[in-house]
Design an enzyme around this catalytic site. Sequence first.
Site, mmCIF file in Angstrom:
data_model
loop_
_atom_site.group_PDB
_atom_site.id
_atom_site.type_symbol
_atom_site.label_atom_id
_atom_site.label_comp_id
_atom_site.label_asym_id
_atom_site.label_seq_id
_atom_site.Cartn_x
_atom_site.Cartn_y
_atom_site.Cartn_z
ATOM 1 N N LYS A 229 0.853 -1.191 0.000
ATOM 2 C CA LYS A 229 0.000 0.000 0.000
ATOM 3 C C LYS A 229 0.895 1.250 0.000
ATOM 4 O O LYS A 229 1.524 1.572 0.990
ATOM 5 C CB LYS A 229 -0.899 0.007 1.236
ATOM 6 C CG LYS A 229 -1.914 1.168 1.260
ATOM 7 C CD LYS A 229 -1.456 2.251 2.185
ATOM 8 C CE LYS A 229 -2.435 3.389 2.301
ATOM 9 N NZ LYS A 229 -2.018 4.631 1.632
ATOM 10 N N GLY B 237 6.483 6.078 8.317
ATOM 11 C CA GLY B 237 5.590 7.232 8.259
ATOM 12 C C GLY B 237 5.610 7.978 9.579
ATOM 13 O O GLY B 237 6.588 7.932 10.334
ATOM 14 N N SER B 238 4.520 8.655 9.861
ATOM 15 C CA SER B 238 4.458 9.497 11.057
ATOM 16 C C SER B 238 4.359 8.652 12.325
ATOM 17 O O SER B 238 3.885 7.514 12.308
ATOM 18 C CB SER B 238 3.248 10.431 10.984
ATOM 19 O OG SER B 238 2.039 9.702 11.151
ATOM 20 N N GLU C 45 9.142 2.498 11.364
ATOM 21 C CA GLU C 45 10.146 3.551 11.263
ATOM 22 C C GLU C 45 9.400 4.871 11.169
ATOM 23 O O GLU C 45 8.601 5.071 10.258
ATOM 24 C CB GLU C 45 11.054 3.333 10.040
ATOM 25 C CG GLU C 45 11.991 2.150 10.189
ATOM 26 C CD GLU C 45 12.939 2.263 11.364
ATOM 27 O OE1 GLU C 45 13.231 3.404 11.802
ATOM 28 O OE2 GLU C 45 13.371 1.217 11.875
ATOM 29 N N CYS D 249 13.219 11.672 6.928
ATOM 30 C CA CYS D 249 13.174 11.374 8.362
ATOM 31 C C CYS D 249 14.537 11.561 9.002
ATOM 32 O O CYS D 249 14.633 11.784 10.214
ATOM 33 C CB CYS D 249 12.651 9.960 8.610
ATOM 34 S SG CYS D 249 13.570 8.666 7.764
ATOM 35 N N GLU E 189 8.947 17.368 14.943
ATOM 36 C CA GLU E 189 9.427 17.145 13.590
ATOM 37 C C GLU E 189 8.655 18.029 12.619
ATOM 38 O O GLU E 189 7.427 17.991 12.570
ATOM 39 C CB GLU E 189 9.267 15.673 13.196
ATOM 40 C CG GLU E 189 9.838 15.361 11.832
ATOM 41 C CD GLU E 189 9.717 13.898 11.461
ATOM 42 O OE1 GLU E 189 10.639 13.370 10.821
ATOM 43 O OE2 GLU E 189 8.687 13.278 11.812
#
Length: 482
Positions: free
Chosen positions: A178, A231-232, A253, A287, A385
Amino acid sequence: MSIVTQQTYSNYINGTWESSAGDTKASINPARPDEVVGYYTLSSADTLNKAVEAGMAAKDAWRKMAEPARGNILFKAADFLEGRLEEIAETMTREMGKTFPEAKGETMRGVQLLRYYAGEGMRKNGDVIPSTDQEALMFTTRTPLGVVGVITPWNFPVAIPIWKIAPALVYGNAVVFKPAQEAVITAAKVMECLAEAGFPEGVINFVTGTGSVIGQGLAEHPHVHGITFTGSEQVGRGIGQTALSRGAKYQLEMGGKNPVIVTEDADLDLAVNATISGGLKSTGQKCTATSRVIVQSTVYDSFKEKLLEKVKDIKVGDGMKEDSWMGPCASESQFQTVSSYIEKGKEEGAELLCGGETVPEEKGYYITPAVFDRVSPDMTIAREEIFGPVLALMKVETVEEAIELANDTEYGLSASIFTTSIQHFLSFLDDIEAGLVRINAESAGVELQAPFGGMKNSSSHSREQGEAAKEFFTSIKTVFVK
């Protein structure tokens, strides 16, 4: 060169590209928001179930295929991806904004990842262990998880999917992939290369749609045995909790608030160049991007002067233009997020030295690179972030204070130091709380054969890439033969 397409991409399930069923959505060029790069399907939970069941039906035969044979298919996929390198790189630039040279570099990284993991098909997958019984043989072997859900972000739409999908496949898993909606057309073209390589039906499946339906559906699905996500932090935590609740293996991650320390003995020109490259390339949307720049007071003003001189010369523009060094934010929502952080920095008392402005002559989601001075550790721009081209300068007296400040964050992904002192290097190496530690090099980037992952809230404490990928995508069997 112009390879803009407005093709509609649907799902690849059980060896077939399906015709679009249901609503579709346009993927927009952030450099020119009136340009449609392509359309993709907003798939349903029923479609996801179909993809997972295809993986379930294919996984046993795929697991039993000889590992070198699995690797050979990955070699073919690498060749197809390399053959379409410029086309896919241009699609990436038009879809999420990074400059064309960066996009080409990332696509080539995908080719290299496929070839690296193709080679895993010829490497060992176990060890012989001495037994206390002299008449016995004891050894380990590895077995795949089964069906793995791969959920990837928009900032590296070629490299991150491949560094998850390639090891999952070569170690014998079936995959349901996805991609992020903001880069789904790029991901679909990568999927075309994988499909052309000749994987058996159902081994690799591709489903487009929203995170709330497809991403969460993968986390919840009883026949998905492992989830790998980048992702977040907020989304990652939810996926991890869902997977944990049903006993599925998961790998997360997530965010970073990555520091660079510049000591008084550092090569300042090297430090400035690396800070700019690590913090502002890809519009700061990495990131591992440099966010906090912690500088000893004795060289603070000199470093700041050199940094500002170079940052002010950065050319912001369409990533397909040769003179553009930095492209737009990847989407309108990301543009709004970065803009709000810049305003928050000013409201809380940080001094904006340069940048943080729109580009009036451009229609896209552009923000000039921002440098803040007088940033204190409690300010929002020092703690959260941003995922954009924003550097926060912070002054310290000693290296010990710098390391303490660098560790004053909930994240622990990457960190770097610029120094010519062996003692400072050793102290940093020993005391820094980060999974990726770099000396006299930018905070962003890791070689594909090396483990990658973070500490604290940056990850689920697993590692990706290199041989470390085997730890997630397989389980160990210990065998005792008498």
